[in-house]
Scaffold this motif. Structure first.
Motif, PDB file in Angstrom:
ATOM      1  N   ILE A   1       0.662  -1.143  -0.117  1.00  0.00           N
ATOM      2  CA  ILE A   1      -0.030   0.317  -0.368  1.00  0.00           C
ATOM      3  C   ILE A   1       0.683   1.249  -0.177  1.00  0.00           C
TER       4      ILE A   1
ATOM      5  N   MET B   1       2.715   1.987  -3.272  1.00  0.00           N
ATOM      6  CA  MET B   1       1.818   2.435  -4.348  1.00  0.00           C
ATOM      7  C   MET B   1       1.485   3.643  -3.979  1.00  0.00           C
TER       8      MET B   1
ATOM      9  N   PRO C   1      -2.356   1.612  -9.977  1.00  0.00           N
ATOM     10  CA  PRO C   1      -1.931   0.612  -9.332  1.00  0.00           C
ATOM     11  C   PRO C   1      -2.279  -0.266  -9.972  1.00  0.00           C
TER      12      PRO C   1
ATOM     13  N   THR D   1      -7.694  -1.337  -8.114  1.00  0.00           N
ATOM     14  CA  THR D   1      -7.691  -0.186  -6.229  1.00  0.00           C
ATOM     15  C   THR D   1      -6.512  -0.686  -5.497  1.00  0.00           C
ATOM     16  N   PRO D   2      -6.127   0.530  -4.734  1.00  0.00           N
ATOM     17  CA  PRO D   2      -4.685   0.012  -4.053  1.00  0.00           C
ATOM     18  C   PRO D   2      -4.688  -1.511  -3.030  1.00  0.00           C
ATOM     19  N   GLU D   3      -5.630  -1.770  -2.617  1.00  0.00           N
ATOM     20  CA  GLU D   3      -6.343  -2.700  -1.625  1.00  0.00           C
ATOM     21  C   GLU D   3      -6.450  -3.824  -2.044  1.00  0.00           C
TER      22      GLU D   3
ATOM     23  N   ALA E   1      -3.031  -5.223  -3.776  1.00  0.00           N
ATOM     24  CA  ALA E   1      -2.172  -5.509  -2.290  1.00  0.00           C
ATOM     25  C   ALA E   1      -2.290  -6.821  -1.460  1.00  0.00           C
TER      26      ALA E   1
END
Length: 118
Positions: A45, A48, A55, A77-79, A82
């Protein structure tokens, strides 16, 4: 201590090119072999947050990605990225160059020299 970190895969010619470019620029980077030392979710996270690229670009959409039945639309999304990269570190695009609060994916290869020159 180096101000440049390269997330590296020694089996990747583009990743080796980044190391060669750094050496040619007189920079001795810290090298993280991310397949041997995978980044945890928090580190991904953070990465990014520094990344100049979206991302989703951090995810390799290679045959392994497809074999897992994954859909690129699910990893924007970053989440989500990740979570995927924690589960499958081999899907991380490489090389990734990090300097301070900036990071890039070193593809195409000519991005590396420009990043080192900044």
């Amino acid at each position: 201590m180096s101000d440049l970190t390269i997330l590296h895969n020694s089996a990747c010619s583009t990743s080796r090119h980044a190391l060669d470019e750094a050496a040619g620029a007189g920079v001795e980077p810290a090298v993280v072999h991310y397949l041997k030392q995978p980044l945890d979710r928090a580190a991904l996270i953070d990465l990014m947050g520094k990344l100049e690229d979206p991302p989703a670009d951090l995810v390799r959409k290679d045959p392994f990605f497809k074999a897992q039945g994954l859909d690129a639309e699910d990893y924007t999304t970053p989440e989500a990225v990740a979570d995927l990269l924690v589960e499958h570190p081999r899907l991380m695009q490489r090389p990734v160059l990090v300097r301070g609060d900036r990071a890039i994916i070193g593809r195409p290869k000519d991005r590396v020299a420009a990043f080192l020159a900044d």
